[in-house]
Design an enzyme around this catalytic site. Structure first.
Site, PDB file in Angstrom:
ATOM      1  CG  ASP A 262      -0.288   0.155   2.541  1.00 25.43           C
ATOM      2  OD1 ASP A 262       0.966   0.243   2.611  1.00 25.43           O
ATOM      3  OD2 ASP A 262      -1.013   0.201   3.551  1.00 25.43           O
TER       4      ASP A 262
ATOM      5  CB  CYS B 163       0.786  -2.500   4.837  1.00 27.13           C
ATOM      6  SG  CYS B 163       0.626  -3.555   6.286  1.00 27.13           S
ATOM      7  N   GLY B 164       2.218  -0.507   6.368  1.00 30.69           N
ATOM      8  CA  GLY B 164       2.868   0.254   7.426  1.00 30.69           C
ATOM      9  C   GLY B 164       3.538  -0.634   8.470  1.00 30.69           C
ATOM     10  CB  THR B 165       2.385  -2.624  11.197  1.00 32.26           C
ATOM     11  OG1 THR B 165       1.128  -3.155  10.753  1.00 32.26           O
ATOM     12  CG2 THR B 165       2.201  -1.274  11.860  1.00 32.26           C
TER      13      THR B 165
ATOM     14  N   GLY C 265      -1.702  -5.811   8.636  1.00 29.55           N
ATOM     15  CA  GLY C 265      -2.888  -5.876   7.785  1.00 29.55           C
ATOM     16  C   GLY C 265      -2.686  -6.761   6.572  1.00 29.55           C
TER      17      GLY C 265
ATOM     18  CG  HIS D 144      10.967 -24.356  12.048  1.00 32.92           C
ATOM     19  ND1 HIS D 144      11.212 -24.090  13.379  1.00 32.92           N
ATOM     20  CD2 HIS D 144      12.153 -24.800  11.546  1.00 32.92           C
ATOM     21  CE1 HIS D 144      12.469 -24.368  13.660  1.00 32.92           C
ATOM     22  NE2 HIS D 144      13.064 -24.802  12.565  1.00 32.92           N
TER      23      HIS D 144
ATOM     24  NE  ARG E 191       3.159   4.814   7.515  1.00 32.94           N
ATOM     25  CZ  ARG E 191       1.862   5.043   7.366  1.00 32.94           C
ATOM     26  NH1 ARG E 191       0.987   4.521   8.209  1.00 32.94           N
ATOM     27  NH2 ARG E 191       1.447   5.806   6.374  1.00 32.94           N
TER      28      ARG E 191
ATOM     29  CG  HIS F  96       9.750 -28.274  11.044  1.00 30.48           C
ATOM     30  ND1 HIS F  96       9.563 -27.692  12.283  1.00 30.48           N
ATOM     31  CD2 HIS F  96      11.086 -28.481  10.935  1.00 30.48           C
ATOM     32  CE1 HIS F  96      10.718 -27.539  12.888  1.00 30.48           C
ATOM     33  NE2 HIS F  96      11.666 -28.019  12.089  1.00 30.48           N
TER      34      HIS F  96
END
Length: 149
Positions: free
Chosen positions: A8, A65-67, A70, A98, A109, A133
């Site tokens: 984004d 995205c920012g973090t 999302g 794994h 960000r 795994h």
């Protein structure tokens, strides 16, 4: 390797840097957008990358995205997509080894460019280990099937 990448507005600048890095490593890159820092909605781009992975059009995907949260939530709504939000190289490596993650999610960000590139490099260089795994990933897949309405 063919990789889909999307972001984004908050991840756009980092997406461009990661795209350049991938191209320099000889990867084929499918950029689904966005193409500027103008405000947009991350689920649109998460969907496009997740569908490309789900359909087998690409081997892996990267979402920013920012973090990264999302993008990760949205991508994991798609059957057969296993997105991992990683904030360091160790998380990136084990998400592949794994968990057999096929989409890497990053926060534009919260990560510096150098760290983000290092995370991408660690993620791309790791392979699924299978073994114990495999049993756990198979359990996830069976739960995915059980969750159908």
């Amino acid at each position: 390797m063919k990789i889909a990448i999307g972001s984004d507005h908050a991840g756009y600048l980092l997406k461009e840097k990661i795209k350049d890095f991938l191209l320099s490593k000889g990867c084929q890159v499918v950029d689904v957008g966005t193409n500027s820092t103008a405000s947009t909605d991350y689920p649109i781009f998460a969907r496009e990358v997740a569908l490309a992975v789900q359909r087998g059009e690409v081997q892996q995907g990267i979402l920013i995205c920012g973090t990264g949260i999302g993008m990760c939530i949205t991508a994991n709504k798609f059957k057969g997509v296993y997105a991992a939000l990683c904030t360091n190289e160790y998380m990136a490596k084990v998400s592949r080894q794994h968990n057999n993650a096929n989409i890497l999610c990053l926060g534009g960000r919260v990560l510096g460019d150098a760290l983000a590139i290092s995370i991408v490099e660690a993620w791309l260089s790791a392979d699924f280990e299978g073994g114990r795994h495999e049993r756990r990933v198979s359990l996830i897949k069976s739960m995915e099937e059980d969750s159908k309405p």
